[in-house]
Design a protein around this motif. Structure first.
Motif: not given
Length: 112
Positions: A44-45, A52-61
């Motif tokens: 998550x880091x 520690x924020x990657x879980x709140x990132x924007x999912x895409x491709x």
């Protein structure tokens, strides 16, 4: 040396498609994602900022590559490998993830 154990994180139906969740696995913050390509788990880091924020990132491709973009400076990471697609030499540690009996499980990987 034995491999780390699998840790149950949550039921699969609690993971919304194209969204991340944070989980604490053996003292490590892990970001878990469910996409049309499957399940993915990375640290998550954010390696660029240390937050520690990657879980709140924007999912895409990007093309055929499933990705998450850091919510802070928008660096994009390949969810399959952890490699940053924007900054050479930068990566986030990827972990093993599976669904077993309707439960999402994560097994930590060691660096190296």
């Amino acid at each position: 040396m034995t491999a780390p154990a699998w840790t149950a994180v949550c039921p699969l139906d609690r993971l919304e498609p194209d969204r991340g969740v944070a989980a604490l696995v053996d003292g490590v913050q892990v970001a878990v994602f469910r996409t049309v390509d499957g399940l993915f788990a990375v640290d998550n880091r954010d390696p660029v900022t240390g937050a520690y924020v990657l879980s709140r990132g924007i999912v895409g491709s990007r093309g055929e590559v499933p990705t998450v973009a850091s919510p802070l400076h928008k660096q994009v990471y390949d969810l399959r490998t952890g490699r940053c697609l924007d900054l050479p030499g930068v990566a986030v540690l990827r972990h093993e993830v599976r669904c077993r009996g309707g439960q999402v499980e994560v097994r930590l990987r060691q660096e190296g």
